[in-house]
Design an enzyme around this catalytic site. Structure first.
Site, PDB file in Angstrom:
ATOM      1  N   ASP A 106       1.128  -1.373   0.001  1.00 33.36           N
ATOM      2  CA  ASP A 106       0.021  -0.320   0.245  1.00 33.36           C
ATOM      3  C   ASP A 106       1.279   0.856   0.147  1.00 33.36           C
ATOM      4  O   ASP A 106       2.073   1.267   0.450  1.00 33.36           O
ATOM      5  CB  ASP A 106      -1.036   0.449   1.124  1.00 33.36           C
TER       6      ASP A 106
HETATM    7  N1  URA Z   1      -1.168  -6.277   3.680  1.00 32.98           N
HETATM    8  C1  URA Z   1      -1.509  -4.105   4.190  1.00 32.98           C
HETATM    9  O1  URA Z   1      -2.320  -4.606   4.281  1.00 32.98           O
HETATM   10  N2  URA Z   1      -0.957  -3.953   3.728  1.00 32.98           N
HETATM   11  C2  URA Z   1       0.302  -3.909   2.988  1.00 32.98           C
HETATM   12  O2  URA Z   1       0.649  -3.265   1.887  1.00 32.98           O
HETATM   13  C3  URA Z   1       0.864  -5.209   2.587  1.00 32.98           C
HETATM   14  C4  URA Z   1       0.056  -6.366   3.692  1.00 32.98           C
END
Ligand code: URA
Length: 236
Positions: A106
């Site tokens: 993310d």
């Molecule tokens: N899980 C999440 O919620 N975000 C990420 O970036 C990676 C794993």
């Protein structure tokens, strides 16, 4: 072993269009294994070949395998919309070679992101069949409790997933710190699992993939490095 003309070699390494690469060579900006070459038609064996372009050395690589220590506020998507893309943290020729992230983090997640221009590697590494453990350090809004850890290990139901998803391991690392190991890579998985278990993820960092730790790579936030075969073997 393969023999290629110098313009094709430069183009394969992402230094621009064939026309631009030819111009670079003819302008005397290119040396091969330390010797200047201005004829773009000359062919070279690509094994152990080192290019010097604008006084910078680049070893020839059929494919590149990289690890980036991703900072927050960079997007992994091909067409980033709200933040700069992670490719802007790499030399420009990696964009030309179509280097892509292996899976996604993310925009606000930090830590280890693999990147490559090797399609089969990206596909294999992202395959759900592979069960490569990914190690995350999550900071939680509410204190970590034994019940939270137990729930994450037992599995939590996410609303668009048919079966509950469980952490492979889940260890309390501090009052608001959890180390969570996952083998799947579902959308926002850590955040959604924490929310489903009644807490909230306020920060997330990926510290390792398989046996390859970010700490072992010695790259600061925003920096990248090539991965060699022994490091790639740790991803299995
Ligand atoms: N899980 C999440 O919620 N975000 C990420 O970036 C990676 C794993």
């Amino acid at each position: 072993m393969s023999k290629l003309s110098l313009d094709r070699i430069l183009q394969s390494q992402g230094f621009g269009t064939r026309k631009y690469c030819r111009a670079l060579i003819e302008d005397g900006e290119v040396a091969v294994n330390g010797a200047p070459h201005s004829n773009y038609k000359t062919t070279f064996d690509t094994e152990d070949l080192v290019l010097t372009i604008f006084d910078e050395e680049w070893a020839y690589r059929e494919h590149v395998y990289l690890a980036l220590n991703k900072p927050a506020n960079f997007e992994c998507s091909r067409k980033p919309s709200h933040h700069p893309g992670v490719l802007t943290l790499l030399p420009e020729q990696f964009t030309w070679r179509e280097v892509q992230p292996v899976g996604r983090l993310d925009h606000d997640t930090t830590g280890m992101l693999l990147m490559s221009d090797d399609g089969p590697f990206i596909h294999a590494q992202s395959s759900p069949k592979r069960h490569v453990p990914k190690i995350y350090q999550a900071t939680t809004q509410d204190p970590v409790t034994p019940e939270l850890v137990a729930q994450l290990l037992a599995g939590v139901k996410l609303h668009d997933e048919p079966a509950p998803l469980a952490a492979v391991t889940c260890i309390e690392r501090g009052e608001h710190q959890l180390e969570i190991v996952l083998e799947q890579g579902k959308y926002h998985q850590v955040k959604r699992m924490l929310a489903a278990a009644g807490n909230h993820c306020v920060a997330l960092h990926r510290s390792a993939i398989g046996g390859l730790t970010l700490a072992s790579l010695g790259i600061a936030e925003g920096e990248w490095c090539y991965l060699d075969q022994s490091q790639l073997d740790l991803l299995r």
